[in-house]
Design a protein around this motif. Sequence first.
Motif, mmCIF file in Angstrom:
data_model
loop_
_atom_site.group_PDB
_atom_site.id
_atom_site.type_symbol
_atom_site.label_atom_id
_atom_site.label_comp_id
_atom_site.label_asym_id
_atom_site.label_seq_id
_atom_site.Cartn_x
_atom_site.Cartn_y
_atom_site.Cartn_z
ATOM 1 N N THR A 1 38.444 41.338 46.383
ATOM 2 C CA THR A 1 38.624 40.258 45.412
ATOM 3 C C THR A 1 39.486 39.141 45.991
ATOM 4 O O THR A 1 39.097 37.962 45.966
ATOM 5 C CB THR A 1 39.288 40.794 44.125
ATOM 6 O OG1 THR A 1 38.554 41.920 43.667
ATOM 7 C CG2 THR A 1 39.336 39.729 43.054
ATOM 8 N N GLY A 2 40.661 39.511 46.510
ATOM 9 C CA GLY A 2 41.595 38.500 47.015
ATOM 10 C C GLY A 2 41.015 37.717 48.175
ATOM 11 O O GLY A 2 41.132 36.486 48.238
ATOM 12 N N ASP B 1 49.812 40.236 51.123
ATOM 13 C CA ASP B 1 49.569 41.655 50.860
ATOM 14 C C ASP B 1 50.811 42.440 51.261
ATOM 15 O O ASP B 1 51.472 42.118 52.249
ATOM 16 C CB ASP B 1 48.361 42.150 51.666
ATOM 17 C CG ASP B 1 47.811 43.459 51.099
ATOM 18 O OD1 ASP B 1 46.763 43.412 50.442
ATOM 19 O OD2 ASP B 1 48.463 44.515 51.291
ATOM 20 N N ALA C 1 36.021 37.423 41.890
ATOM 21 C CA ALA C 1 36.493 36.296 42.694
ATOM 22 C C ALA C 1 35.794 35.003 42.264
ATOM 23 O O ALA C 1 36.416 33.941 42.158
ATOM 24 C CB ALA C 1 36.223 36.572 44.177
ATOM 25 N N ILE D 1 47.524 34.178 46.040
ATOM 26 C CA ILE D 1 46.745 35.369 45.685
ATOM 27 C C ILE D 1 47.500 36.571 46.247
ATOM 28 O O ILE D 1 47.771 36.618 47.452
ATOM 29 C CB ILE D 1 45.335 35.318 46.299
ATOM 30 C CG1 ILE D 1 44.587 34.069 45.815
ATOM 31 C CG2 ILE D 1 44.552 36.578 45.957
ATOM 32 C CD1 ILE D 1 43.302 33.780 46.583
ATOM 33 N N LEU E 1 47.474 33.870 50.832
ATOM 34 C CA LEU E 1 46.985 35.218 50.499
ATOM 35 C C LEU E 1 47.997 36.208 51.048
ATOM 36 O O LEU E 1 48.239 36.246 52.260
ATOM 37 C CB LEU E 1 45.612 35.425 51.158
ATOM 38 C CG LEU E 1 44.980 36.819 51.061
ATOM 39 C CD1 LEU E 1 44.721 37.210 49.621
ATOM 40 C CD2 LEU E 1 43.671 36.858 51.858
ATOM 41 N N ALA F 1 45.463 40.279 42.506
ATOM 42 C CA ALA F 1 44.281 41.050 42.918
ATOM 43 C C ALA F 1 44.762 42.311 43.619
ATOM 44 O O ALA F 1 44.262 42.699 44.665
ATOM 45 C CB ALA F 1 43.402 40.209 43.839
ATOM 46 N N THR F 2 45.771 42.932 43.030
ATOM 47 C CA THR F 2 46.493 44.041 43.663
ATOM 48 C C THR F 2 45.947 45.398 43.264
ATOM 49 O O THR F 2 46.642 46.393 43.396
ATOM 50 C CB THR F 2 47.973 44.005 43.254
ATOM 51 O OG1 THR F 2 48.037 43.902 41.827
ATOM 52 C CG2 THR F 2 48.684 42.854 43.886
ATOM 53 N N ALA G 1 45.014 41.634 49.300
ATOM 54 C CA ALA G 1 43.963 41.224 50.237
ATOM 55 C C ALA G 1 42.920 42.318 50.379
ATOM 56 O O ALA G 1 42.727 42.903 51.442
ATOM 57 C CB ALA G 1 44.567 40.854 51.589
#
Length: 506
Positions: free
Chosen positions: A39-40, A58, A370, A33, A56, A230-231, A36
């Motif tokens: 959603t993430g 970011d 999500a 994913i 996850l 989910a950026t 963060a």
Amino acid sequence: MQEPNYPESYWVESAKRIESDNSIESQKIETVIVGAGITGITLAYLLVQEGVKVALIDADRIIHGTTGHTTAKITAQHGLIYDKMINQSGIEKASLYYKANNEALQFIADTIQKHEISCDFSRQDAYVYTNMDEYFDKIMLEHRAYEKLGITGDVVKELPISIDAKLGIMMKNQAQFHPVKYLNKLVEAFVSRGGILLENTPVADIENDEHPKVILKNGGQIEANKLVLATHYPFYDWPGLYFARLHAERSYVVAAKSTKPYAGGMYINAESPTRSIRYTPLNEGENLLLIGGETHKTGQGESTLSHYEKLVEFTKNNFGIEEISYRWSAQDLVTLDDIPYVGHITADEPNIYVATGYAKWGMTNGTAAARVIRDLILDKQNDFVDLYTPSRFDANPSIKNVIVQNADVAKQLIKGKLEAPDKTIEDIANSEGAAVMINGERAGCYKDEEGQIYLVDTTCTHIGCEVKWNSGDRSWDCPCHGSRFSYKGEVMEGPATEPLRRIDLD
Ligand code: FES
């Protein structure tokens, strides 16, 4: 050198910092994913509970983007949306949209109870109000839409707080919270179940062969069975032409200790300029009043500092100001039909998912997203897949909006190329920025507090529009698709992935 003080949000400042170890043993992970935010993190938390191995990642710190700069209202009341949605997409979709957001609200409430999360969660009624006669009909039509959809709410002629309002519509029993405290707990639960958290790990590219491969800027790469973007802005935006069907808006928040008591509730007006109001409790019985609004398209409009000034003025006139404690801004993405894009990034790429376009209502829409993506990955039934699918294109207004939106992009592109700045470097005071002419060429100039000069090429690295100086946040913002760059040219918000070219004064 003293760095400029960028505005930071109360949420980010007042919650503890979760540390990640930034290490990964395997180059192959079941699900990666990227991003963060709410959603993430919610998706990562949900998937590890199902036994899925998740990384996850970011580009920055967790919860540092839009989720850390929201007003954090947890509500299915998204302005005056339901009458419009019934007319635009039909009563079935409008009903599903309400249900998805209402269930998301309940999911957050249940999760807080389950983990005993201390995050200033409280139930609040939500209001949309107006002072303009021409909005009276819209309020009444929205009320009729509530009745059709079975939403508990009512028309009100005055508000519990003492601000001017001629008419409003209330939705019962919505909620507010501290988003970073809430999500920190979900991150802890994710990591304790073996989830991998990688901060400060920007992605350079994505390759999509048999399985998606994430190419990291640090030289590493991770292969995934499933990849979720989910950026906020999906930087992998060409395959689904997302840049042509999203636009970016900025809005502002001032957080003040006020001199008058606050009666509770969450408020937003129907007209422009937007005024969004809520409070959050501080220690020792004090409240912090959050006044948001002044929404405009990113990189367009007046000086961004003036937006903060107008919110301060509104706060002073209506609530009295003891102290402005924080101020911050946020970027939101809006889809063509106001319904987020959540699901497979394109119909041809079953292993890459996207979630974007929450139009300022990310707490519930992000949580719903999500849950949809979890069920898609696990091949489970979910009632909201068709509602959110990015492949939809059946709403007539979407066609009109795509033309309007891209005509605006073309206008901004041409306008930026024709405009010749009338300033030179000497005209720029310390702590100020602007486009300037140097040796007959356009450049972006920022002078820090000590007079140090930073010059960048103002050509956006996404598709080539000319970026504009954002005086409120000291950034270079693109009017076409909302990319943002620091005064040094570093990418702060996509879709651009490459920095602005630095110009050497010599
Ligand atoms: Fe697309 Fe700048 S964000 S051209």
